[in-house]
Write a protein that holds these residues in place. Structure first.
Motif, mmCIF file in Angstrom:
data_model
loop_
_atom_site.group_PDB
_atom_site.id
_atom_site.type_symbol
_atom_site.label_atom_id
_atom_site.label_comp_id
_atom_site.label_asym_id
_atom_site.label_seq_id
_atom_site.Cartn_x
_atom_site.Cartn_y
_atom_site.Cartn_z
ATOM 1 N N HIS A 245 -7.468 1.984 -16.822
ATOM 2 C CA HIS A 245 -7.747 2.194 -15.405
ATOM 3 C C HIS A 245 -7.498 0.937 -14.576
ATOM 4 O O HIS A 245 -7.945 0.871 -13.420
ATOM 5 N N THR A 246 -6.829 -0.069 -15.135
ATOM 6 C CA THR A 246 -6.629 -1.334 -14.431
ATOM 7 C C THR A 246 -5.143 -1.671 -14.378
ATOM 8 O O THR A 246 -4.418 -1.499 -15.364
ATOM 9 N N ASP A 247 -4.690 -2.165 -13.227
ATOM 10 C CA ASP A 247 -3.320 -2.647 -13.070
ATOM 11 C C ASP A 247 -3.229 -4.038 -13.697
ATOM 12 O O ASP A 247 -3.965 -4.959 -13.308
ATOM 13 N N SER A 248 -2.343 -4.212 -14.659
ATOM 14 C CA SER A 248 -2.279 -5.455 -15.419
ATOM 15 C C SER A 248 -1.829 -6.641 -14.581
ATOM 16 O O SER A 248 -2.190 -7.781 -14.879
ATOM 17 N N LEU A 249 -1.047 -6.426 -13.531
ATOM 18 C CA LEU A 249 -0.530 -7.538 -12.739
ATOM 19 C C LEU A 249 -1.566 -8.074 -11.763
ATOM 20 O O LEU A 249 -1.797 -9.277 -11.672
ATOM 21 N N ASN A 254 -5.800 1.241 -10.965
ATOM 22 C CA ASN A 254 -4.511 1.914 -10.877
ATOM 23 C C ASN A 254 -4.707 3.356 -10.409
ATOM 24 O O ASN A 254 -5.750 3.708 -9.875
ATOM 25 N N ARG A 255 -3.696 4.208 -10.606
ATOM 26 C CA ARG A 255 -3.772 5.590 -10.128
ATOM 27 C C ARG A 255 -4.939 6.351 -10.765
ATOM 28 O O ARG A 255 -5.599 7.147 -10.104
ATOM 29 N N LEU A 280 -3.715 3.481 3.203
ATOM 30 C CA LEU A 280 -2.512 3.370 2.384
ATOM 31 C C LEU A 280 -1.672 2.218 2.931
ATOM 32 O O LEU A 280 -1.276 2.234 4.098
ATOM 33 N N LEU A 281 -1.409 1.198 2.107
ATOM 34 C CA LEU A 281 -0.701 -0.008 2.518
ATOM 35 C C LEU A 281 0.667 -0.052 1.830
ATOM 36 O O LEU A 281 0.754 0.151 0.610
ATOM 37 N N LEU A 322 -1.261 1.283 -6.104
ATOM 38 C CA LEU A 322 -0.739 2.613 -6.358
ATOM 39 C C LEU A 322 0.548 2.544 -7.172
ATOM 40 O O LEU A 322 0.855 3.443 -7.954
ATOM 41 N N GLY A 323 1.293 1.473 -7.010
ATOM 42 C CA GLY A 323 2.562 1.316 -7.719
ATOM 43 C C GLY A 323 3.547 0.565 -6.843
ATOM 44 O O GLY A 323 3.532 0.687 -5.609
ATOM 45 N N GLY A 324 4.436 -0.231 -7.456
ATOM 46 C CA GLY A 324 5.403 -0.994 -6.675
ATOM 47 C C GLY A 324 4.708 -1.915 -5.696
ATOM 48 O O GLY A 324 3.899 -2.758 -6.077
#
Length: 398
Positions: A245-249, A254-255, A280-281, A322-324
């Motif tokens: 559940h975590t964005d590594s960067l 995360n989603r 939403l950014l 969210l991604g990117g």
């Protein structure tokens, strides 16, 4: 090799020495009185345990009911059914207006025998919100039944004692008790993941110098190892859940984390009546940063965006990647649209400040769309779609 058990340390010898005629006579005379005292004390203890147990379960139920987590609620109800004296339990939960129950519902036909408790959630401001009611039916036990149960136990114990004094011999005792206990101890030690030989004695530290003391010592060691293994598995499970559940960067959610946060926030907003907001950014001019300075520069920008959002937001707000180059912020109790617009501007000003990369100052812009819940949507999909429309309308107008 295992130290042989001597006759002086056998259970048979301790058994014979501890049983004398005065003890048996006192047992006969005090039987009924002991039964009565035991039953009375049990009733008093059960009443205290019952109140403490109910208080613990009421407190355990409030948070999952507030979060609309009916799976956890059902698990707690099943756990309650394992408690002594409980015949049936039911929850009338207010979030989804469902009735959850465990046990035989036919036992609750008489409403006078059911105890009902109101459950409320208190927020950090001390406000109470109704989350449901708990209904519990306890098994009843008459005094005659309690006395009869205990009396027969004493009679059975007395018969066993007398039969043992007349019939048991040392040879039979060792054949039926001592030898099986020794084999049981060896089996336990063989199944413990140990590097030393299973024949090494584990009874040296036992509190009793007999077969039962050695078996209990080996059993305690096994249980401690099992507890350590279970603890490690739970820790690994929690770590894997956090990683999933975590964005590594950026270290943000995360989603998967976003879906969970939005679902719970919508449920709480419905109950409290407080409006929340989803931002939403989308970073502008981010691709030229990657093209000009490389992906390392882009990673630095994304990491610093995550840090700035974390510093800017309240403890109750949640930011995810969210991604990117897209980020989402979920703010509960965000206020009216003017307050939301003000918060969006604060986020914009902070994000558009320069980013240090080596000796360069990198600049990116940000487009922000938002959606209020529950006014602009009743689901995470609808809210994100609404915020996306607002964000792209802003992009076209820039």
């Amino acid at each position: 090799m295992k130290k042989p058990i001597t006759r002086s340390s056998t259970l048979f010898r301790q058994f014979v020495l501890s049983l004398t005629f005065p003890v048996l006579l006192a047992f006969m005379l005090a039987g009924l009185g002991t039964v009565w005292i035991t039953w009375s004390q049990q009733q008093s203890d059960l009443a205290l345990q019952k109140e403490s147990m109910l208080q613990s379960y009421r407190e355990a139920l409030v948070k999952p009911l507030w979060d609309c987590d009916n799976n956890t609620v059902e698990g707690i109800l099943v756990a309650m059914m394992y408690q002594t004296g409980i015949a049936w339990v039911q929850i009338n939960e207010a979030c989804r207006e469902q009735i959850l129950q465990a046990g035989d519902a036919q036992l609750a036909d008489n409403p006078d025998s059911v105890e009902v408790f109101t459950l409320e959630y208190l927020d950090e401001k001390g406000r109470g919100f109704y989350v449901g009611t708990l209904e519990v039916l306890f098994k009843s036990q008459s005094i005659q039944t309690g006395l009869a149960d205990n009396f027969w136990r004493y009679l059975m114990l007395l018969a066993a004692l007398l039969a043992s004094m007349l019939c048991i011999t040392l040879l039979i005792f060792r054949r039926l008790i001592s030898n099986p206990l020794q084999r049981f101890q060896i089996i336990i030690e063989q199944n413990k993941n140990r590097t030393d030989s299973p024949l090494v004695s584990a009874g040296a530290a036992a509190t009793q110098d007999n077969e039962l003391g050695q078996v209990m010592h080996a059993y305690d060691d096994l249980m401690q190892e099992l507890y350590d293994v279970i603890t490690q598995l739970k820790q690994q499970q929690a770590t894997l859940h956090d990683m999933a559940h975590t964005d590594s960067l950026t270290g943000l959610g995360n989603r998967l984390r976003l879906e969970d946060v939005l679902t719970r926030a919508l449920a709480r907003s419905h109950r409290s009546g407080q409006a929340g907001c989803v931002f939403l950014l989308d970073l502008n001019d981010f691709k030229p940063v990657n093209d000009t300075w490389g992906h390392a520069a882009g990673d630095v920008v994304l990491q610093q965006v995550g840090e700035r959002l974390h510093e800017l937001l309240r403890d109750t707000d949640v930011a995810v990647r969210l991604g990117g180059d897209e980020f989402v912020v979920v703010a509960e109790e965000a206020g009216d649209r003017s307050a939301v617009t003000h918060l969006a501007e604060k986020i914009r000003q902070r994000i558009e400040q320069p980013y240090a990369f080596r000796d360069q100052q990198l600049q990116v812009g940000v487009s922000i769309g938002y959606a209020l819940f529950p006014d602009d949507g009743e689901s995470s999909t609808a809210l994100l779609a609404r915020a996306d429309q607002v964000m792209y309308r802003e992009k076209r107008n820039r």
